[in-house]
Design an enzyme around this catalytic site. Sequence first.
Site, mmCIF file in Angstrom:
data_model
loop_
_atom_site.group_PDB
_atom_site.id
_atom_site.type_symbol
_atom_site.label_atom_id
_atom_site.label_comp_id
_atom_site.label_asym_id
_atom_site.label_seq_id
_atom_site.Cartn_x
_atom_site.Cartn_y
_atom_site.Cartn_z
ATOM 1 N N GLY A 190 23.498 -7.557 -11.047
ATOM 2 C CA GLY A 190 22.865 -8.862 -10.911
ATOM 3 C C GLY A 190 23.843 -9.938 -10.516
ATOM 4 O O GLY A 190 25.036 -9.684 -10.332
ATOM 5 N N PRO A 245 -13.205 -3.571 5.025
ATOM 6 C CA PRO A 245 -11.869 -4.134 5.258
ATOM 7 C C PRO A 245 -11.072 -3.297 6.262
ATOM 8 O O PRO A 245 -10.351 -3.852 7.096
ATOM 9 C CB PRO A 245 -11.211 -4.091 3.870
ATOM 10 C CG PRO A 245 -12.339 -4.055 2.896
ATOM 11 C CD PRO A 245 -13.457 -3.331 3.584
ATOM 12 N N LEU A 269 0.830 -1.211 0.000
ATOM 13 C CA LEU A 269 0.000 0.000 0.000
ATOM 14 C C LEU A 269 0.862 1.257 0.000
ATOM 15 O O LEU A 269 0.353 2.365 -0.133
ATOM 16 C CB LEU A 269 -0.906 0.033 1.234
ATOM 17 C CG LEU A 269 -2.019 -1.008 1.275
ATOM 18 C CD1 LEU A 269 -2.851 -0.823 2.541
ATOM 19 C CD2 LEU A 269 -2.920 -0.880 0.052
ATOM 20 N N ARG A 296 31.200 -9.540 -5.173
ATOM 21 C CA ARG A 296 32.269 -10.470 -4.805
ATOM 22 C C ARG A 296 33.378 -10.509 -5.845
ATOM 23 O O ARG A 296 34.473 -10.929 -5.589
ATOM 24 C CB ARG A 296 31.725 -11.904 -4.723
ATOM 25 C CG ARG A 296 30.851 -12.161 -3.540
ATOM 26 C CD ARG A 296 30.490 -13.646 -3.458
ATOM 27 N NE ARG A 296 29.220 -13.795 -2.777
ATOM 28 C CZ ARG A 296 29.070 -13.674 -1.470
ATOM 29 N NH1 ARG A 296 30.103 -13.425 -0.699
ATOM 30 N NH2 ARG A 296 27.867 -13.805 -0.925
ATOM 31 N N LYS A 342 -15.523 0.998 -0.204
ATOM 32 C CA LYS A 342 -15.886 0.032 0.838
ATOM 33 C C LYS A 342 -15.007 0.188 2.079
ATOM 34 O O LYS A 342 -13.777 0.132 1.988
ATOM 35 C CB LYS A 342 -15.735 -1.395 0.267
ATOM 36 C CG LYS A 342 -16.797 -1.710 -0.774
ATOM 37 C CD LYS A 342 -18.135 -1.726 -0.082
ATOM 38 C CE LYS A 342 -19.285 -2.029 -0.987
ATOM 39 N NZ LYS A 342 -20.581 -1.792 -0.316
ATOM 40 N N GLU A 380 23.410 4.402 -7.853
ATOM 41 C CA GLU A 380 21.973 4.665 -7.700
ATOM 42 C C GLU A 380 21.542 4.822 -6.243
ATOM 43 O O GLU A 380 20.563 5.507 -5.955
ATOM 44 C CB GLU A 380 21.148 3.554 -8.374
ATOM 45 C CG GLU A 380 21.193 2.168 -7.732
ATOM 46 C CD GLU A 380 22.356 1.290 -8.185
ATOM 47 O OE1 GLU A 380 23.360 1.840 -8.674
ATOM 48 O OE2 GLU A 380 22.266 0.056 -8.045
ATOM 49 N N CYS A 430 27.858 -2.377 -11.834
ATOM 50 C CA CYS A 430 28.290 -3.607 -11.167
ATOM 51 C C CYS A 430 28.368 -4.748 -12.186
ATOM 52 O O CYS A 430 29.264 -4.729 -13.016
ATOM 53 C CB CYS A 430 27.397 -3.904 -9.972
ATOM 54 S SG CYS A 430 28.273 -4.855 -8.710
ATOM 55 N N LYS A 466 3.330 1.868 2.587
ATOM 56 C CA LYS A 466 3.614 2.301 3.958
ATOM 57 C C LYS A 466 4.917 3.070 4.028
ATOM 58 O O LYS A 466 5.037 4.060 4.738
ATOM 59 C CB LYS A 466 3.749 1.061 4.844
ATOM 60 C CG LYS A 466 2.634 0.911 5.833
ATOM 61 C CD LYS A 466 2.902 -0.241 6.801
ATOM 62 C CE LYS A 466 3.435 -1.410 6.117
ATOM 63 N NZ LYS A 466 3.475 -2.682 6.444
ATOM 64 N N HIS A 486 27.560 0.984 -6.888
ATOM 65 C CA HIS A 486 26.138 1.234 -7.170
ATOM 66 C C HIS A 486 25.819 2.710 -6.923
ATOM 67 O O HIS A 486 25.380 3.067 -5.835
ATOM 68 C CB HIS A 486 25.269 0.379 -6.249
ATOM 69 C CG HIS A 486 25.303 -1.065 -6.572
ATOM 70 N ND1 HIS A 486 24.339 -1.677 -7.327
ATOM 71 C CD2 HIS A 486 26.203 -2.021 -6.258
ATOM 72 C CE1 HIS A 486 24.629 -2.960 -7.458
ATOM 73 N NE2 HIS A 486 25.754 -3.196 -6.819
HETATM 74 N N1 GLN Z 1 27.624 -10.802 -9.363
HETATM 75 C C1 GLN Z 1 28.615 -9.793 -9.423
HETATM 76 C C2 GLN Z 1 29.566 -9.846 -8.240
HETATM 77 O O1 GLN Z 1 29.279 -10.449 -7.244
HETATM 78 C C3 GLN Z 1 27.980 -8.422 -9.545
HETATM 79 C C4 GLN Z 1 27.182 -8.015 -8.351
HETATM 80 C C5 GLN Z 1 26.238 -6.877 -8.616
HETATM 81 O O2 GLN Z 1 25.908 -6.582 -9.759
HETATM 82 N N2 GLN Z 1 25.739 -6.256 -7.541
HETATM 83 O O3 GLN Z 1 30.616 -9.272 -8.290
#
Ligand code: GLN
Length: 536
Positions: free
Chosen positions: A355, A192, A16, A463, A189, A510, A382, A18, A508
């Site tokens: 990722g 709820p 919702l 890593r 309504k 962002e 990354c 929060k 990162h």
């Molecule tokens: N998998 C990659 C690592 O571990 C990149 C990690 C990521 O994109 N946050 O280095």
Amino acid sequence: MAVKYIFVTGGVASSLGKGIIAASLAKLLQARGLRVTIQKFDPYINIDPGTLNPYEHGECYVTEDGAETDLDLGHYERFLGVHTSKANNVTTGKVYNTVITKEREGAYLGKTVQIVPHITDEIKRRMLLLGKTGDYDVIITEVGGTVGDMESQPFVEAIRQLQWELPEEDLMCIHLTLVPYLAAAKELKTKPTQHSVQALQQAGVHPDIIVCRTEKDLSPEIRRKMALFCNVKPGHVIQSIDAWSIYQVPFNMEAEHLDDMVCEQLDLHVPEPDLSGLRTFLDKLRNPHHSVDIALVGKYVELQDAYKSIQEAFVHAGVANDCRVKVHTVHSEYLDESNVAEKLSGMDGILVAPGFGERGLEGKVVAIRHARENGIPFFGICLGMQMAVVEVARDLLGWNDAASAEVNPVTPHPVIDLMEDQKSTTVKGGTMRLGAYDCKLEPGSLAAEIYGRELISERHRHRYEFNGKFLSDFESVGLKASGRNPQTGLVEIVEMPSHPFFIGVQFHPEYKSTPENPQPIFCAFVAAALKRKENA
Ligand code: GLN
């Protein structure tokens, strides 16, 4: 002044918003001159969300001090412009871990360790912890999950106990619910909400204010009815109507007098809020003069929360460029050489997302080649940076077997390799290179130009790293290392000076972007995309 504690619970449904309500209230109180922080209590047993797949709870956010946290902490930081920390995200797992460790140490010797009082004592200790630092006037605690869930009961019980332990004017509870509109009946309504408030009251917690998520305005009658049935002051049922931007919500809450009610109840005598900074941002966000289309290439694109901070950083960078950034998520798993031109056609810039693991990896490489060969602005974060290194190794160095050791540990060209100190790590949770580290920029590089200074600090979660052994090979084909960790020499940024805009970062960026402090690389990337579009 005593520290004030505000608890935000949710009912009827999850998602919702929060976190946005808590952050909006925090923003209003901060804009009245108060020092505010927000913390999130999550009912799951994981110690932190670091081990969770983004499909479960969306993005994993990372704080300066290296905590892997719920994505709501990202909203808190973006709204307040202040850093959160490890202490701002507590899970049931953390609570039990502490209690069980203490039990093994003999701290409860002779006693049966129970949910009440031992678990609830630990929850209360953590609920009050940030209030004891002297850094804050107000602590807002968002309780994850939905009231009535088995998992969140100990948190609700802890709030019930605190209602008796803290002076009445130092604590209050806000309950967020959903008032659905039934199109067939043409009616909003309230049942709820009544039931969810009942569940809260049965647990002994009395909400002071009910905030109703709704897609239609709540009439005065319906508000009165809810106040009556839910046993709150008339006037203390307010609406949170669907907003065009999350940054509009603080203004909506101000219009509903949420902050006035809170200040009155908590006996806070502070000036009216000054939201002028956010107002300026919002005005620009509403009426940009330009627009760009950016592809966000990743493997979690089905879920809108999986890349939350990246999406938000684009909102901020767009405003900084007087530009609407239309982010198109592109599934890397279904991207290959035969369809890349079509799937990325019309894109003014390509961002390849972070990722883990193998799925969708080759699609990322293909997207990067497309960006590199066509002079389309590219920004890799990354894993996105790591795949840029792999792409250049394969195509420009001719090493077809080049890979990240994450997916191919035996390749003769591990251009991305496991970091030395990760080699001895056997457990997964909380063991990555996490949090803020310094990075020194190469004078004259694109990175140095973007940041306008030599030493920066950004947050990390990885890593694997650029394998320094191959650096001179990469430099010989025009991929430069333009940012490094000053202590270890780890390559944090790669860029390609012959390309209009080609940058990959190990960190990162962002996570640190806010409306009032948009992240420099995002701003430069949007500017480059805009330039490409306008020169086309
Ligand atoms: N998998 C990659 C690592 O571990 C990149 C990690 C990521 O994109 N946050 O280095």
